[in-house]
Design a protein around this motif. Sequence first.
Motif, PDB file in Angstrom:
ATOM      1  N   ASN A 194       0.816  -1.221   0.000  1.00  0.00           N
ATOM      2  CA  ASN A 194       0.000   0.000   0.000  1.00  0.00           C
ATOM      3  C   ASN A 194       0.848   1.268   0.000  1.00  0.00           C
ATOM      4  N   ALA A 195       2.164   1.104  -0.021  1.00  0.00           N
ATOM      5  CA  ALA A 195       3.062   2.262   0.069  1.00  0.00           C
ATOM      6  C   ALA A 195       3.286   2.894  -1.313  1.00  0.00           C
ATOM      7  N   THR A 196       3.662   4.161  -1.267  1.00  0.00           N
ATOM      8  CA  THR A 196       3.967   4.908  -2.485  1.00  0.00           C
ATOM      9  C   THR A 196       5.476   5.033  -2.631  1.00  0.00           C
ATOM     10  N   PRO A 197       6.048   4.595  -3.768  1.00  0.00           N
ATOM     11  CA  PRO A 197       7.492   4.787  -3.964  1.00  0.00           C
ATOM     12  C   PRO A 197       7.795   6.274  -4.183  1.00  0.00           C
TER      13      PRO A 197
ATOM     14  N   ILE B 183      12.533   5.339  -1.784  1.00  0.00           N
ATOM     15  CA  ILE B 183      12.008   4.968  -0.470  1.00  0.00           C
ATOM     16  C   ILE B 183      10.506   4.729  -0.608  1.00  0.00           C
ATOM     17  N   TYR B 184       9.934   4.119   0.399  1.00  0.00           N
ATOM     18  CA  TYR B 184       8.504   3.808   0.363  1.00  0.00           C
ATOM     19  C   TYR B 184       7.780   4.603   1.438  1.00  0.00           C
ATOM     20  N   ILE B 185       6.692   5.230   1.030  1.00  0.00           N
ATOM     21  CA  ILE B 185       5.900   6.066   1.918  1.00  0.00           C
ATOM     22  C   ILE B 185       4.652   5.279   2.306  1.00  0.00           C
ATOM     23  N   PRO B 186       4.532   4.879   3.574  1.00  0.00           N
ATOM     24  CA  PRO B 186       3.352   4.113   3.985  1.00  0.00           C
ATOM     25  C   PRO B 186       2.079   4.946   3.831  1.00  0.00           C
TER      26      PRO B 186
END
Length: 74
Positions: A12-15, A60-63
């Motif tokens: 569900n995270a946004t790169p 990075i991944y943004i939850p």
Amino acid sequence: KIRERFIFDLDNATPYTWKAGDTLDGVAYKFYEETEFRWAILDANTKYRTEFDIEVGDIIYIPSYEDIVEVIDV
């Protein structure tokens, strides 16, 4: 004592590609409109101990906000 990191589902995270001048506060504000959840971004990206370990060009991944709220309500 260092707290344990929360585990986030990165499905569900946004790169996000780290850019020159980025800070965790700034990226948290960009995605959540507040800086308070900067810790969640670092928790989701376990290969980094601090924001200073993240280099320009790293992805990075943004939850998701919903995932953050879910873990802090536990």
